[in-house]
Design a protein around this motif. Sequence first.
Motif, short mmCIF file in Angstrom:
data_model
loop_
_atom_site.label_atom_id
_atom_site.label_comp_id
_atom_site.label_asym_id
_atom_site.label_seq_id
_atom_site.Cartn_x
_atom_site.Cartn_y
_atom_site.Cartn_z
N LEU A 132 -33.54 28.90 -7.96
CA LEU A 132 -32.26 28.82 -7.26
C LEU A 132 -31.36 29.99 -7.67
O LEU A 132 -30.77 30.67 -6.82
N HIS A 133 -31.27 30.23 -8.98
CA HIS A 133 -30.39 31.29 -9.47
C HIS A 133 -30.94 32.68 -9.15
O HIS A 133 -30.16 33.62 -8.92
N ARG A 134 -32.26 32.84 -9.14
CA ARG A 134 -32.83 34.14 -8.80
C ARG A 134 -32.55 34.51 -7.34
O ARG A 134 -32.51 35.70 -6.99
N LYS A 170 -29.51 34.40 -15.40
CA LYS A 170 -29.15 34.14 -16.80
C LYS A 170 -27.77 34.71 -17.15
O LYS A 170 -27.47 34.95 -18.33
N SER A 171 -26.94 34.93 -16.15
CA SER A 171 -25.56 35.32 -16.41
C SER A 171 -24.78 34.12 -16.91
O SER A 171 -25.28 32.98 -16.92
N ARG A 172 -23.54 34.35 -17.31
CA ARG A 172 -22.69 33.27 -17.80
C ARG A 172 -22.52 32.19 -16.73
O ARG A 172 -22.59 31.00 -17.05
N ALA A 173 -22.32 32.59 -15.47
CA ALA A 173 -22.14 31.61 -14.40
C ALA A 173 -23.37 30.74 -14.22
O ALA A 173 -23.28 29.52 -14.04
N ASN A 174 -24.56 31.36 -14.28
CA ASN A 174 -25.80 30.59 -14.10
C ASN A 174 -26.10 29.70 -15.30
O ASN A 174 -26.58 28.57 -15.13
N LEU A 175 -25.85 30.17 -16.50
CA LEU A 175 -26.06 29.33 -17.68
C LEU A 175 -25.09 28.16 -17.70
O LEU A 175 -25.44 27.05 -18.12
N THR A 176 -23.88 28.37 -17.22
CA THR A 176 -22.92 27.29 -17.10
C THR A 176 -23.42 26.25 -16.10
O THR A 176 -23.28 25.04 -16.31
N ASN A 177 -24.01 26.72 -14.99
CA ASN A 177 -24.55 25.82 -13.99
C ASN A 177 -25.73 25.03 -14.53
O ASN A 177 -25.85 23.81 -14.29
#
Length: 464
Positions: A132-134, A170-177
């Motif tokens: 999803l994040h990729r 693996k950015s901050r937004a994606n790790l938060t998600n």
Amino acid sequence: MLLPEQLPFQLPRQEGVPEVVLERLLRSLPPRRATYVGSFGGTAAIIKLFSTDEPQARRDYAREVEGLTLLTRAGLPTPELLFSGPAGDGASLVVTRYLDGSEDLLSLIQAPPGRMEELEVGHQLGVMMARLHRHRLIHRDAHLGNFLCWQKQVVLIDGGGIGRNRALFKSRANLTNLALLLAQLPVNKGGLAGALMKGYGVDYRAIGRYLNAQRRARERRYLKKSLRSCTEFKAEKGEGRRVVVRRELTDDPDMQHLLQNPDRAIEHGQPLKQGNSATLARIRERPWVIKRYNIKSSWHRWRLAFRRSRASSSWLNGYRLRMWGLSTPLPLALIEQRIGWFPDRAYLVMEYSPSSSCTDYLKQDDAKSQQVIDELVLTTQQLQLLGLSHGDMKVDNLLYSEKSITLLDLDSLRRWRHQKTLRRAIAADQQRLLRNWDEAMDFHRRLSQQLKRANTIPMTGFTD
């Protein structure tokens, strides 16, 4: 948009649209939308109705369609979109294929930890979030209820929660998600959480601070909700008192009588504790316990005027522990009385716990007493993971049943913001726990050694 009063119900036919039949209501959010199981041209389907009269409902409809379209374009497994468009009578329609035999992943929380199926699904879920994040997408409402397991495959539902995301993998937004999803898990789901993180390709060191932040945010939202009227609770305030009761008990005759006169319920109940600060009694007719928090003096009343009542603290802490999977009696009702600006007596009604005191197992075989020690150590670890300390770990507040410790007397339980003060509070809890048994006892020695070993284990966010 008027929802049908009786089911099954056939929607008015629209030109070029197959027959739509609503058969069973799954959930409803009046007046914006409702979700049904039904049929679309004879095909089993999930049918979502959105009101075109409500601006928010129109936005919900647009997000749902866009989200499902984005998932399909990205090649992510999601139910097939069969139809989207007007349904007449002030409604819009989104129809997706019904996945027969599917099961939402919430069932993983109730399952025994560490099952092979749980680890496999957890790994798939982590891979799904990574995909999803990729694809530069994000799930704004990531929780286990929005994922299905169908034919041994994880399937993502709820297109309304899907949004575009410009952040890199693996950015901050994606790790938060990802942390938002992990924060839905009880702390004893270490196997599931570990498999999920492995599937995503991240470890606790990278995501720990995001997980802690999401846990705190989720906890704040839920505890705030537990003191107001909602699906789970009913709250009333007036005439010098506030009452909060679980929604399923609002029409219960025994609960109604208790709420009207809690002192009479204590007088007619079985006395369990009669102290200066609190009185505890078991309700004879039902498996309930009522605790009255007494006002000891005028000075005591003055001090309580500037803080949350002990009954309210116990109510919140009960739901705090239960939402993270720790065992404590279910709070059923809260009553707070006031005289003008000043607090008066407060009452807490809880489920009765038939568990036994930890001391009952000391004279049994070593295997049973070792189980008690293991669970005591595990409980202190779980509290530390959540940034909590109990504050009164005397043996009367620790019950053992079915390989778990049930915590009682929660009005001293508190959350700590800083690791230094948390470690100090956990150390005080452990010292108080050890003082329950004489130092010469073998149980004390084994418990002390195991606590010391546990204190050296790095925290990973979950326990197994």
